[in-house]
Design an enzyme around this catalytic site. Structure first.
Site, PDB file in Angstrom:
ATOM      1  N   LYS A 183       0.856  -1.053   0.306  1.00 18.42           N
ATOM      2  CA  LYS A 183       0.079  -0.170   0.124  1.00 18.42           C
ATOM      3  C   LYS A 183       0.990   1.064   0.043  1.00 18.42           C
ATOM      4  CE  LYS A 183      -1.835   2.971   2.712  1.00 18.42           C
ATOM      5  NZ  LYS A 183      -1.747   3.842   2.269  1.00 18.42           N
ATOM      6  N   GLU A 259      10.819   1.421  10.962  1.00 18.88           N
ATOM      7  CA  GLU A 259      10.945   2.668  10.525  1.00 18.88           C
ATOM      8  C   GLU A 259      10.413   3.883  10.799  1.00 18.88           C
ATOM      9  OE1 GLU A 259      12.836   5.399   9.181  1.00 18.88           O
ATOM     10  OE2 GLU A 259      13.189   4.770   7.209  1.00 18.88           O
ATOM     11  N   CYS A 293      12.915  10.674   6.804  1.00 21.12           N
ATOM     12  CA  CYS A 293      13.815  10.909   8.113  1.00 21.12           C
ATOM     13  C   CYS A 293      15.287  10.700   8.477  1.00 21.12           C
ATOM     14  CB  CYS A 293      13.242   8.972   7.909  1.00 21.12           C
ATOM     15  SG  CYS A 293      14.258   7.839   6.979  1.00 21.12           S
ATOM     16  N   GLU A 392       9.618  16.654  15.362  1.00 18.17           N
ATOM     17  CA  GLU A 392       9.612  16.652  13.993  1.00 18.17           C
ATOM     18  C   GLU A 392       8.770  17.455  12.460  1.00 18.17           C
ATOM     19  OE1 GLU A 392      10.615  12.535  11.023  1.00 18.17           O
ATOM     20  OE2 GLU A 392       8.645  12.507  12.136  1.00 18.17           O
TER      21      GLU A 392
END
Length: 488
Positions: A183, A259, A293, A392
């Protein structure tokens, strides 16, 4: 096809189940938008629970079909062929990635598409080198391990490096003999759609690789996470989404590999080579518009060189060209979409309210009136407790803070819920080892950034993830291991 063809062409994305492209049963679709132009590219078929179930059942059945009889050598040859096909279609795939994400076309070729091909080539070689453990227990018994595929793997993928991160999951999954239901992120469906066509062209049996489109909650992401016949879930994305997936997977005790987010520190000691530091920190701060990331968004600089670093870093940042992703001279493209644009701009406003000093950037380029573009932004004069230092942002925004001692910066670098990546700059060999060993992070680079060997463990600590991928670590996830004991 050349990339220019795709700038105006309408492209639609359908689900791919058991070797066929199909529409959603209820006919539901959503728009796919080019973030650099705000134009509608085409539509995407949103999978219902029925399509997701059909994809899972197809993947489950494929385990007992021809795919289950493939030898290691045959799987290796298939993986190599897929990697070759990616390289043969590198311009088309890079164009699709650029249109979906807004990233520069030249970056898409090098960072996304060529590395995606390398993922398949690496695991094609790696799987042929694997062996099993064997132990002789005092001549009384022989113990040896055997592996089998884990089964059906759900792959829920992010939007920042769509093809690269999808192939990082799919290649070892296929190498291990497992099957996949993928997906992609709803914002970036196109290269995943093209990938299943290339898998089919390479000769993969029907049902081994399936693709469903949709969103998270009450859509394809949730349907996959909850499905009782999914044996494992691998996810890359936000920490909050990871916790949601984990809750959905818990009742059936699925294997999970996550992750997740990062707020990565870059630590610059005064004995480092400043020109080298500046060149690499420019990349680690703003590559892919800061939407990686592993980007270093918290920059700590030893006080003796803090002023010099900031002045030179700001000057170099101002030289970066923002604009059309298909222009070869563009350094910075658009962020991925309107919602993310508003989130990043919101954090820049928060930094102002917290007393931050915006040395460059802080808004959209005055010369661009369409598209979700944000200037590379450098912020100083914040504290370690301010939101823009702790949370973040995932955009072209970095904070720069001074430090005085080694112990001080180690403590501050570790004062976070995240633990994905870190970069240390020093020419002191003892300090490099000493500091690297104390940083709470899954990946620590010394005098470099984003240098990867696919044999090494990749993953994060704390809220940055669960498990590791890469080399043997990937196979631990995509396989199940049994021990056989023979009494002698």
């Amino acid at each position: 096809m050349q990339h220019a063809t795709f700038k105006t062409k309408s492209i639609n994305c359908r689900n791919f189940i058991n070797g066929e492209f199909i529409d959603a049963i209820d006919g539901k679709v959503f728009e796919n938008i080019n973030p650099a132009t705000e134009e509608v590219i085409g539509w995407v078929a949103e999978a219902t629970r029925e399509e997701v179930d059909a994809a899972v059942q197809s993947a489950k059945a494929a385990l007992k079909g021809p795919w289950g009889k493939f030898t290691v050598k045959e799987r290796s040859l298939l993986l190599r062929r897929i990697g070759d096909l990616i390289l043969e279609n590198v311009e088309e795939l890079a164009a699709l990635e650029t249109i979906d994400t807004g990233k520069p076309y030249h970056l898409a070729i090098e960072m996304d598409i060529k590395r995606a091909a390398h993922n398949f080539h690496f695991f094609a070689d790696y799987v042929t080198s694997l062996g099993n453990e064997s132990y002789n227990q005092d001549n009384m018994a022989l113990h040896y391990s055997v592996t089998r595929p884990v089964g059906v793997v759900a792959m829920i993928n992010p939007w920042n490096l769509p093809l690269l991160l999808l192939t990082w999951k799919l290649a070892p999954c296929l190498a291990a003999g497992s099957t996949a239901v993928m997906k992609p992120a709803e914002l970036t469906p196109m290269t995943a759609t093209r990938l299943v066509e290339l898998c089919q062209e390479a000769g993969i049996p029907d049902g081994v690789v399936n693709l469903v489109h949709g969103f998270g909650g009450n859509s394809a992401g949730a349907f996959l996470s909850e499905h009782p016949d999914v044996d494992a879930i691998t996810f890359t994305g936000e920490t909050k989404t990871g916790t949601t997936i984990m809750k959905a997977a818990a009742p059936t005790l699925k294997k999970v590999s996550f992750e997740l987010g990062g707020k990565n520190p870059t630590i610059i000691f005064k004995d480092s080579d400043l020109d080298e530091v500046l060149a690499t920190t420019l990349k680690s701060s703003f590559t892919n518009q800061g939407q990686v990331c592993l980007c270093g968004s918290r920059i700590y600089v030893e006080r003796d060189i803090y002023k010099e670093f900031v002045e030179k870093f700001v000057a170099r940042t101002k030289e970066l060209k923002i604009g059309d992703p298909f222009d070869a001279t563009t350094d910075i493209g658009s962020v991925v979409g309107k919602e993310h644009y508003e989130k990043v701009m919101g954090y820049i406003q928060i930094a102002r309210e917290e007393g931050g000093n915006i040395l460059t950037g802080g808004g959209r380029p005055a010369t661009i009136d369409k598209g979700y573009y944000i200037e590379p932004t450098i912020i100083t004069d914040l504290t370690d407790q301010d939101r823009c230092v702790r949370e973040e942002i995932f955009g072209p925004v970095v904070t720069v803070l001074p430090f005085d001692t080694e112990d001080d910066v180690i403590s501050r670098a570790n004062d976070t819920n995240y633990g994905l990546g870190a970069t240390i700059w020093t020419n002191d060999l003892r300090r490099a080892h000493r500091v690297a060993g104390q940083i709470e992070s899954g990946i620590v680079w010394v005098n470099t950034w984003y240098l990867r060997d696919l044999r090494t463990p990749f993953g994060g600590m704390k809220h940055s993830g669960i498990g590791r991928e890469g080399g043997a670590h990937s196979f631990e996830f995509y396989c199940e291991v049994s021990n056989v004991t023979i009494k002698l």
